[in-house]
Write an enzyme that holds these catalytic residues in place. Structure first.
Site, short mmCIF file in Angstrom:
data_model
loop_
_atom_site.label_atom_id
_atom_site.label_comp_id
_atom_site.label_asym_id
_atom_site.label_seq_id
_atom_site.Cartn_x
_atom_site.Cartn_y
_atom_site.Cartn_z
N GLU A 1 4.89 2.02 -4.70
CA GLU A 1 5.82 3.07 -3.92
C GLU A 1 7.11 3.04 -4.02
O GLU A 1 7.50 1.76 -3.89
CB GLU A 1 5.13 3.08 -2.59
N LEU B 1 10.51 3.25 -2.26
CA LEU B 1 11.11 3.43 -0.65
C LEU B 1 12.64 3.67 -1.02
O LEU B 1 13.22 2.54 -1.29
CB LEU B 1 10.68 2.37 0.28
N ASP C 1 8.02 -15.46 1.44
CA ASP C 1 9.30 -16.05 0.84
C ASP C 1 10.36 -15.09 1.79
O ASP C 1 11.01 -14.24 1.00
CB ASP C 1 9.39 -15.45 -0.60
#
Length: 291
Positions: free
Chosen positions: A93, A95, A195
Site C-alpha cells: 500500500e 501511504l 529497527d
C-alpha cells in the site's frame, strides 16, 4: 522491470484485473530502490532489489502483516512479492506521508502494539536488520536468545570483518554476563518492529503515525524503545505517551545501552569505521555495571 508482468502479479494478488497507468521512481533507502504505481486512483509502493534477495522482501511482507495483527500502529499493507526480469520486488500500500501528528498518541499506540505477545522469543522465520541476516529461531529463554542470536551473532560477524581482538574478547565477556541484566526482570515476548529509528516512521497527511521497514521478531519491548533513543527523532511526548500506557521497568536505563549495542555492532558490520570504538565503549560501560 516488465510492467505487464508486474501488473499481472498485482492483479492476481488483488483478485481482479489490474493495469499500471503510471510508474515513477521515488526516493528509497540505502538498500533497495523504490517506485510508485498509479492505477485508476489507487496507489502502490514497490521496492526492487536483486532476485536473490526475494526472501528478504518476503520476510518484510510477513513482518508488516504480523505488526498489523496487533491493531495498534498503522503499517503499509503488503500486497505481493515476486521476481521479474531478474529483480525481486515487494508491492505494498502507498501511504501519502509528510504530515505532522500527535507523538503522545504514537507512543500510546506503540505500547499497545507491544501488548501483542507470544509465549516464546523469536519468530517463525529469519529476516534481516538492514541487509545483515537476523536469525530468529524460537527460544524459551530471553537471555539465551540474546546471547546466541543477537549479541553473539553480531560479535562473530564483527570478528570476521576485522574488528580488533579486544572488542571481540570483551564482547564475549559481556555475552557470558547477559543474565546479570535480568535478575529481577523477565520480559514478555512482544511483537517488535526491530529497527525503529526515526527514518522508519512518519505521519500521513491526516496525522496518522505509520511504521515501516521492519525487522520483526517477538522479544523485549525495551529493545524497540532503546532503538528510538539511539539516533534521536522521538519527542518527550512520545515517551510520556508510551509510559502512560505501559510503564517501563527501572532497569531500562541500563538495558537500553545493552540493546543498542546490537545496532552499533550491526552498523560496524555494515559500514565499518568508528562504530567499532563506539561498540567497545558500550561494552566496557556495561561490564562496569556487572563486574
Amino acid at each position: 522491470m516488465n510492467q505487464e508482468k508486474l501488473a499481472r502479479a498485482i492483479g492476481e494478488a488483488l483478485g481482479e484485473p489490474f493495469t499500471i497507468d503510471n510508474m515513477s521512481g521515488i526516493g528509497g533507502g540505502c538498500i533497495s530502490s523504490a517506485s510508485r504505481i498509479d492505477s485508476g486512483g489507487r496507489h502502490y509502493f514497490v521496492k526492487f532489489n536483486r532476485a536473490d534477495l526475494l526472501e528478504m522482501f518476503e520476510a518484510e511482507a510477513e513482518g508488516l502483516a504480523t505488526m498489523a495483527e496487533a491493531h495498534a500502529v498503522r503499517v503499509p499493507q503488503p500486497v505481493t512479492t515476486g521476481v521479474s526480469d531478474g529483480q525481486a520486488y515487494l508491492v505494498m500500500e502507498y501511504l501519502e506521508t509528510g504530515g505532522s501528528g500527535d507523538m503522545h498518541r504514537f507512543g500510546e499506540q506503540l505500547a499497545q502494539m507491544h501488548r501483542y505477545t507470544r509465549e516464546q522469543y523469536g519468530w517463525h522465520r529469519d529476516n534481516t536488520i538492514g541487509s545483515t541476516p537476523q536469525p530468529n529461531g524460537w527460544h524459551n529463554e530471553w537471555v539465551r536468545f540474546w546471547q546466541e542470536q543477537r549479541l553473539g551473532f553480531q560479535l562473530d560477524l564483527a570478528h570476521r570483518h576485522g574488528a580488533d581482538s579486544a572488542l571481540y574478547e570483551r564482547g564475549q565477556q559481556l555475552k557470558e554476563r547477559v543474565a546479570d541484566f535480568f535478575t529481577d526482570y523477565r520480559p514478555v515476548a512482544s511483537v517488535l518492529h526491530g529497527d525503529l529509528w526515526s527514518g522508519n516512521y512518519a505521519f500521513t497527511r491526516d496525522g496518522e503515525a505509520v511504521i515501516f521497514d521492519p525487522a520483526v521478531y517477538f522479544g523485549d519491548r525495551e529493545a524497540d524503545l532503546a532503538m528510538t533513543e539511539l539516533f534521536g527523532g522521538f519527542s518527550r511526548s512520545f515517551y510520556s505517551g508510551y509510559a502512560a500506557t505501559w510503564p517501563l521497568d527501572p532497569g531500562y536505563a541500563t538495558r537500553k545501552i545493552f540493546y543498542n549495542l546490537y545496532h552499533i555492532l550491526n552498523h560496524y558490520n555494515l559500514f565499518g569505521g568508528g562504530y567499532a570504538s563506539q561498540a567497545r565503549r558500550m561494552i566496557d560501560q556495561l561490564l562496569s555495571e556487572v563486574c
